[in-house]
Design a protein around this motif. Structure first.
Motif, PDB file in Angstrom:
ATOM      1  N   GLU A 241     -10.609 -31.934  83.167  1.00 45.69           N
ATOM      2  CA  GLU A 241      -9.623 -31.885  83.927  1.00 45.69           C
ATOM      3  C   GLU A 241      -9.163 -33.149  84.678  1.00 45.69           C
ATOM      4  O   GLU A 241     -10.301 -33.770  85.334  1.00 45.69           O
ATOM      5  CB  GLU A 241      -9.759 -30.685  85.093  1.00 45.69           C
ATOM      6  CG  GLU A 241      -9.915 -29.224  84.356  1.00 45.69           C
ATOM      7  CD  GLU A 241      -9.939 -28.300  85.143  1.00 45.69           C
ATOM      8  OE1 GLU A 241      -9.540 -28.244  86.419  1.00 45.69           O
ATOM      9  OE2 GLU A 241     -10.170 -27.133  84.817  1.00 45.69           O
ATOM     10  N   VAL A 242      -7.992 -33.573  84.673  1.00 48.61           N
ATOM     11  CA  VAL A 242      -7.594 -34.996  85.394  1.00 48.61           C
ATOM     12  C   VAL A 242      -6.548 -34.801  86.066  1.00 48.61           C
ATOM     13  O   VAL A 242      -5.758 -34.114  85.808  1.00 48.61           O
ATOM     14  CB  VAL A 242      -7.716 -36.003  84.140  1.00 48.61           C
ATOM     15  CG1 VAL A 242      -8.871 -36.143  83.195  1.00 48.61           C
ATOM     16  CG2 VAL A 242      -6.440 -35.752  83.171  1.00 48.61           C
ATOM     17  N   PRO A 243      -6.411 -35.894  86.948  1.00 50.67           N
ATOM     18  CA  PRO A 243      -5.241 -35.783  87.979  1.00 50.67           C
ATOM     19  C   PRO A 243      -4.114 -36.409  87.150  1.00 50.67           C
ATOM     20  O   PRO A 243      -4.216 -37.024  86.116  1.00 50.67           O
ATOM     21  CB  PRO A 243      -5.492 -36.415  89.127  1.00 50.67           C
ATOM     22  CG  PRO A 243      -6.578 -37.605  88.786  1.00 50.67           C
ATOM     23  CD  PRO A 243      -7.363 -36.806  87.538  1.00 50.67           C
ATOM     24  N   ALA A 244      -2.671 -36.419  87.873  1.00 52.55           N
ATOM     25  CA  ALA A 244      -1.818 -37.131  87.314  1.00 52.55           C
ATOM     26  C   ALA A 244      -1.933 -38.631  87.296  1.00 52.55           C
ATOM     27  O   ALA A 244      -2.663 -39.094  88.037  1.00 52.55           O
ATOM     28  CB  ALA A 244      -0.283 -36.795  88.050  1.00 52.55           C
ATOM     29  N   THR A 246      -3.446 -40.446  84.807  1.00 48.32           N
ATOM     30  CA  THR A 246      -4.848 -40.874  84.289  1.00 48.32           C
ATOM     31  C   THR A 246      -4.469 -41.202  82.850  1.00 48.32           C
ATOM     32  O   THR A 246      -3.824 -40.369  82.182  1.00 48.32           O
ATOM     33  CB  THR A 246      -5.642 -39.620  84.050  1.00 48.32           C
ATOM     34  OG1 THR A 246      -6.070 -39.033  85.364  1.00 48.32           O
ATOM     35  CG2 THR A 246      -6.926 -39.921  83.375  1.00 48.32           C
ATOM     36  N   THR A 256      -1.050 -38.952  81.780  1.00 50.32           N
ATOM     37  CA  THR A 256      -0.844 -37.726  82.403  1.00 50.32           C
ATOM     38  C   THR A 256       0.352 -37.828  83.373  1.00 50.32           C
ATOM     39  O   THR A 256       0.579 -38.776  84.333  1.00 50.32           O
ATOM     40  CB  THR A 256      -2.028 -36.929  82.832  1.00 50.32           C
ATOM     41  OG1 THR A 256      -2.588 -37.610  83.998  1.00 50.32           O
ATOM     42  CG2 THR A 256      -2.969 -36.670  81.925  1.00 50.32           C
ATOM     43  N   ARG A 258       1.062 -35.061  85.396  1.00 49.11           N
ATOM     44  CA  ARG A 258       0.548 -33.953  86.288  1.00 49.11           C
ATOM     45  C   ARG A 258      -0.912 -33.617  86.090  1.00 49.11           C
ATOM     46  O   ARG A 258      -1.556 -34.141  85.074  1.00 49.11           O
ATOM     47  CB  ARG A 258       1.573 -32.759  85.764  1.00 49.11           C
ATOM     48  CG  ARG A 258       1.133 -32.302  84.561  1.00 49.11           C
ATOM     49  CD  ARG A 258       1.842 -31.136  83.973  1.00 49.11           C
ATOM     50  NE  ARG A 258       1.635 -30.768  82.444  1.00 49.11           N
ATOM     51  CZ  ARG A 258       1.906 -29.678  81.852  1.00 49.11           C
ATOM     52  NH1 ARG A 258       2.573 -28.780  82.395  1.00 49.11           N
ATOM     53  NH2 ARG A 258       1.465 -29.312  80.714  1.00 49.11           N
ATOM     54  N   PRO A 259      -1.198 -32.817  86.916  1.00 54.16           N
ATOM     55  CA  PRO A 259      -2.763 -32.325  86.765  1.00 54.16           C
ATOM     56  C   PRO A 259      -2.855 -31.691  85.198  1.00 54.16           C
ATOM     57  O   PRO A 259      -2.126 -30.971  85.077  1.00 54.16           O
ATOM     58  CB  PRO A 259      -2.968 -31.654  87.976  1.00 54.16           C
ATOM     59  CG  PRO A 259      -2.072 -31.868  89.013  1.00 54.16           C
ATOM     60  CD  PRO A 259      -0.765 -32.420  88.184  1.00 54.16           C
ATOM     61  N   THR A 260      -3.795 -32.230  84.687  1.00 55.46           N
ATOM     62  CA  THR A 260      -3.903 -31.940  83.282  1.00 55.46           C
ATOM     63  C   THR A 260      -5.194 -31.510  82.800  1.00 55.46           C
ATOM     64  O   THR A 260      -6.256 -32.133  83.088  1.00 55.46           O
ATOM     65  CB  THR A 260      -3.342 -32.919  82.260  1.00 55.46           C
ATOM     66  OG1 THR A 260      -1.947 -33.523  82.417  1.00 55.46           O
ATOM     67  CG2 THR A 260      -3.216 -32.752  80.989  1.00 55.46           C
ATOM     68  N   ARG A 261      -5.355 -30.564  81.880  1.00 57.63           N
ATOM     69  CA  ARG A 261      -6.602 -29.804  81.091  1.00 57.63           C
ATOM     70  C   ARG A 261      -6.287 -30.641  79.843  1.00 57.63           C
ATOM     71  O   ARG A 261      -5.548 -30.121  79.023  1.00 57.63           O
ATOM     72  CB  ARG A 261      -6.596 -28.395  81.184  1.00 57.63           C
ATOM     73  CG  ARG A 261      -6.735 -27.716  82.421  1.00 57.63           C
ATOM     74  CD  ARG A 261      -6.716 -26.412  81.942  1.00 57.63           C
ATOM     75  NE  ARG A 261      -8.055 -25.905  81.778  1.00 57.63           N
ATOM     76  CZ  ARG A 261      -8.158 -25.334  80.601  1.00 57.63           C
ATOM     77  NH1 ARG A 261      -7.287 -25.136  79.764  1.00 57.63           N
ATOM     78  NH2 ARG A 261      -9.568 -24.967  80.223  1.00 57.63           N
ATOM     79  N   THR A 306      -2.874 -27.807  79.162  1.00 54.47           N
ATOM     80  CA  THR A 306      -2.508 -27.203  80.524  1.00 54.47           C
ATOM     81  C   THR A 306      -1.654 -26.181  80.456  1.00 54.47           C
ATOM     82  O   THR A 306      -1.820 -24.876  81.375  1.00 54.47           O
ATOM     83  CB  THR A 306      -1.714 -28.362  81.524  1.00 54.47           C
ATOM     84  OG1 THR A 306      -2.585 -29.712  81.167  1.00 54.47           O
ATOM     85  CG2 THR A 306      -1.273 -27.994  82.583  1.00 54.47           C
TER      86      THR A 306
END
Length: 353
Positions: A241-244, A246, A256, A258-261, A306
């Motif tokens: 899981e990473v933030p926007a 990345t 990314t 958006r926050p992304t899985r 996500t």
């Protein structure tokens, strides 16, 4: 066991052959050159042997693999013989050589065969790749007939733009073919896969089903009723899981928004999934739509999970197959389904049906 595998649906292969033969309305070659376009020539030939009128391969070594596996149907050699000795081997193993240049005529003149064999005489009607020019085909036909080594002569050509239904090139090639062979005896063969599906004017004594056998529709509307034969699949092996903002993968091509899985998948270009495939290319994760995120690596690739919140390690990922048409992946990679399918390797092959 690494989960990367290619599932080959032999029932789908038979379905596609039956569809092609019914659409064409006459005898149909099953083209299984290049290891059946990457699907396994022996396995595909065995699945079709009770149905296919004959098979086609590129050259004699491919044919001998089938003969050694016990395949008995006639086999067409699309590139024809490369020597007089190959003409003699063709006679010994019930192979039908294509003859498409003057050097091959000389091979038949020189051969010492116990009995005549059937050949296919190829005309160049606009592909400009292989085949006799229209003004030379009559002399070639007579020379084959008079060699004493040739029985039935099937007259053939290859269509360059049959996958473009709005282009008149196919009609022009048919007219050139008909004019050049007027008065010559023998069956006719014009239809390749797209012509079988979209050009009734090309339907004659023999059709040649290639890419359509494997479920990659060669026509632009992709509405022919073909079924995918190969499903290339693997599994998610880990999740991050990473933030926007990345970056992901080599060269930080994907960042990314958006926050992304991110799901890491055991599949890479060494398995045959194209490195050039773009971000956003569709995949299916546990049957749900998802997308490629980041450059494909040798052994791994990354997908955006996500919008598939239930997905995680062990989730099934379809790279192409019934849910993700291989044509879409090929387009995203800047190539065609033929090349993508032929390049599958290292993944475990499993046959069903």
């Amino acid at each position: 066991m690494r989960p990367a595998r290619a599932l080959i649906d032999l029932d789908a292969l038979r379905h596609n052959y039956r569809l092609a033969r019914a659409r064409h309305g006459a005898r149909m070659l099953a083209v299984i050159k290049a290891n059946a376009y990457g699907h396994g020539a022996v396995q595909c030939a065995r699945a079709l042997e009770d149905e296919a009128d004959a098979f086609a391969v590129a050259f004699i070594d491919e044919a001998m693999v089938l003969r050694e596996a016990g395949i008995l149907r006639p086999i067409l050699l699309l590139e024809g013989p490369f020597s007089t000795e190959e003409v003699q081997r063709a006679a010994a193993f019930d192979l039908w050589p294509v003859v498409h240049h003057a050097g091959q005529l000389a091979m038949f003149d020189a051969a010492d065969l116990p009995q005549p064999i059937d050949v296919w005489l190829k005309l160049n009607t606009g592909m400009n790749r292989a085949g006799f020019e229209p003004e030379d085909v009559r002399a070639a036909w007579l020379r084959l007939r008079d060699s004493g080594n040739v029985g039935e002569i099937t007259l053939m050509t290859h269509l360059a733009r049959a996958d473009e239904p709005q282009v008149i090139t196919t009609d022009e090639q048919v007219a050139t073919f008909d004019a050049a062979i007027a008065g010559l005896e023998g069956p006719r063969s014009l239809s390749n896969s797209p012509a079988t599906l979209g050009w009734p004017s090309t339907h004659a004594d023999w059709g040649r089903a290639g890419i359509l056998l494997y479920g990659a529709d060669p026509m632009p509307d992709e509405a022919s009723g073909l079924r995918a034969v190969m499903t290339l699949e693997s599994e998610v092996i880990s999740v991050r899981e990473v933030p926007a903002g990345t970056p992901v993968g080599y060269g930080a091509r994907f960042v990314t928004s958006r926050p992304t899985r991110l799901g890491l998948v055991a599949m890479g270009y060494a398995d045959g999934y194209p490195r050039s495939t773009r971000d956003g290319t569709p995949v299916a994760v546990d049957g749900m739509p998802a997308r490629l995120a980041g450059r494909v690596s040798m052994d791994l690739l990354t997908v955006d999970l996500t919008d598939v919140p239930g997905a995680g390690p062990g989730s099934r990922v379809e790279l192409w197959g019934p849910q993700v048409p291989v044509n879409r992946v090929a387009q995203a990679a800047g190539t065609i389904a033929y090349e993508v399918l032929c390049n599958v390797k290292r993944a475990r092959f499993e046959y069903r049906g």
